[in-house]
Design an enzyme around this catalytic site. Structure first.
Site, short mmCIF file in Angstrom:
data_model
loop_
_atom_site.label_atom_id
_atom_site.label_comp_id
_atom_site.label_asym_id
_atom_site.label_seq_id
_atom_site.Cartn_x
_atom_site.Cartn_y
_atom_site.Cartn_z
N GLU A 134 0.89 -1.17 0.00
CA GLU A 134 0.00 0.00 0.00
C GLU A 134 0.92 1.21 0.00
O GLU A 134 1.55 1.52 1.00
CB GLU A 134 -0.92 -0.04 1.22
CG GLU A 134 -2.16 0.85 1.07
CD GLU A 134 -1.90 2.27 1.49
OE1 GLU A 134 -1.52 3.09 0.61
OE2 GLU A 134 -2.07 2.57 2.66
N CYS A 139 -3.13 8.12 4.14
CA CYS A 139 -2.89 7.72 2.75
C CYS A 139 -4.08 8.03 1.86
O CYS A 139 -3.93 8.27 0.67
CB CYS A 139 -2.54 6.23 2.68
SG CYS A 139 -3.74 5.13 3.45
#
Length: 501
Positions: free
Chosen positions: A248, A282
């Site tokens: 990720e 994020c």
């Protein structure tokens, strides 16, 4: 018990003082010392990996029901533990407001329950047979020992997402915490004390420790959350060892505000999307594409909502804490300065707050008049900045949102059902939120497209990351099949191409 003044590491069920060099931990709000963290030595890494592998060999042979019971007991312990000290440490290490720190930890128990039951319920597949009298199926087995390289922004929750899946699959786990949130991660590790001995470890250190863990022949899968550059390096290193990896790698998430948006709701949602945890998420909203007909109304409402936010120490009454480091703030300053130099207008913020000259604070900032030549539309800012682009219509908003190397998440505000369906169909992102940004669900896959990563956390796909399949063909009534060697003569052709016999 963890002593934050000693450089420690953890192997179930206890802490150990590391022989490695101690590193000071600094509060980004006050610049005061918080404690010391370790850089574990190569010898400690090797010894711990041996222990975790030995423990995993026993853990994988435990039946699924008993393994699930252990994970439910772990969840019970999380729910019964007072994590005040852990949350305070998290706030002091990286600046997160205390309510968000304690809230992060409160969300950890359900993921262990979810994967405990999923691994028990679904352990393979029986396929339609290709031959009579044959049972043909796939079964899932653990990989061995998984490495979990964690970010600073959600050091506990994101660790639990992948550790829960890995443990449920039958693996052992080695966690490499973020350098900036090592102490709070270690403090949380005490919840694993009831697991079988040596099954879970936490080894602090820098990039060299993470590299050693990924490269080691004693580890067998990798979970990573962090920057694109680091994610690519980890993915390449894992691939060189033929190890599965879930990466990720962050993003620069767009938000679209359409002509049919509920402006009051959109403005409030934009504040949370852009400024939650000072934009250090994020899936933070970094780029906004606002349709011309509602642009000015939205900007006014967004500014009004933003000015309600309180800036301060994460342990005070504040929504906006400091950025995690001076380097992080310098990047934000560079991107804002570049945008302004190229014609962007600062609606609010755009500076270090006068009342917070100590620490790495930066005011929540709204920029309008942003254009594609500005760096802020192409880099991950990871700070409290929203860059607004005025667009003529919905189609232009979709086009702008997709014009990025990132593809983690995307948000849309609209009351048009047609636009909502068009958006989730056309947006190039792994996750799309309509009228409710940044939500996740343990049962749905979390991850991005493009440079935002490979693989998925959460859901069934999150479990599959940490297990491998084995196809089994079982003929319970053995017979000799006609296709086995040697072939009958009449299966062959003579020199003239005619079937023999």
């Amino acid at each position: 018990m963890l002593d934050v003044q000693k450089p420690c590491y953890f192997v179930t069920p206890e802490f150990h003082v590391s022989a490695g060099e101690a590193q000071r931990v600094i509060d980004p709000a006050t610049l005061a010392d918080v404690g010391a963290r370790a850089d574990v030595t190569s010898g400690e890494i090797e010894a711990v990996l041996d222990k975790v592998n030995a423990a995993q060999a026993l853990w994988k042979d435990i039946d699924a029901k008993s393994r699930a019971k252990v994970l439910h007991t772990l969840a019970n312990r999380i729910e019964a533990t007072d994590f005040t000290e852990c949350a305070i440490l998290m706030s002091r290490e990286m600046g997160k407001p205390y309510p968000e720190a304690i809230g992060e930890i409160a969300n950890c128990a359900p993921i262990f329950r979810y994967y405990a039951e999923m691994a028990r319920d679904e352990a393979g597949k029986v396929a339609g047979t290709t031959q009579k009298g044959s049972l043909q199926f796939a079964r899932y087995e653990p990989l061995g020992v998984s490495v979990h390289i964690m970010p600073f922004n959600f050091p506990i929750l994101l660790m639990c997402w992948t550790v829960a899946a890995s443990l449920a699959a039958g693996n052992g786990c080695v966690i490499k915490p973020a350098e900036l949130t090592t102490l709070s991660t270690l403090e949380f590790m005490k919840v694993f004390a009831d697991l079988p001995g040596d099954l879970v470890a936490c080894l602090p250190g820098g990039a060299d420790v993470g590299k050693a863990l990924v490269d080691s022949s004693k580890t067998h899968a990798v979970a990573f959350t962090g920057s694109v550059a680091a994610g690519k390096a980890v993915a390449a290193a894992a691939a060189a060892k033929m190890k599965p990896a879930v990466i990720e790698a962050g993003g620069s998430d767009p938000m679209i505000v359409t002509a049919h948006a509920p402006i009051v709701v959109a403005a409030a949602g934009a504040v949370t999307g852009a400024f939650h945890m000072s934009g250090q998420v994020c899936t933070s909203t970094e780029r906004m594409y606002v349709v011309d007909s509602v642009h000015d109304e939205f900007v006014d409402a967004f500014r009004a909502e933003t000015l309600r936010l309180r800036i301060g120490n994460g342990l005070d009454k504040s929504e906006i804490g400091p950025l995690v480091s001076e380097v992080a703030r310098n990047k934000v300053i560079r991107l804002v300065d570049d945008a302004v130099a190229k014609g962007a207008t600062v609606v609010c913020g755009g500076r270090i707050p006068e009342a917070h000259q100590t620490g790495w604070f930066y005011e929540p900032t709204i920029l309008t008049g942003c254009t594609p030549d500005m760096d802020i539309l192409h880099e991950e800012c990871f700070g409290p900045v929203a860059a607004i682009v005025r667009v003529p219509d919905f189609d232009a908003a979709i086009e702008g949102a997709n014009a990025s190397e990132f593809g983690l998440g995307a948000s849309v505000f609209t009351t048009s059902l047609e636009e909502a369906h068009e958006a989730h169909d056309r947006l190039e992102a792994g996750m799309v939120w309509i009228n409710n940004p940044m939500i996740d669900n343990d049962a749905l896959p979390f991850g991005g497209w493009k440079n935002s990563g490979i693989g998925r956390e959460l859901g069934r796909m999150g479990l599959d990351t940490f297990r491998r399949s084995k196809m089994v063909i079982l003929d319970h009534k053995p017979v000799r099949h006609d296709w086995w060697y040697p072939y009958p003569d009449d299966w062959f052709l003579d020199a003239g191409g005619r079937q023999i016999g």
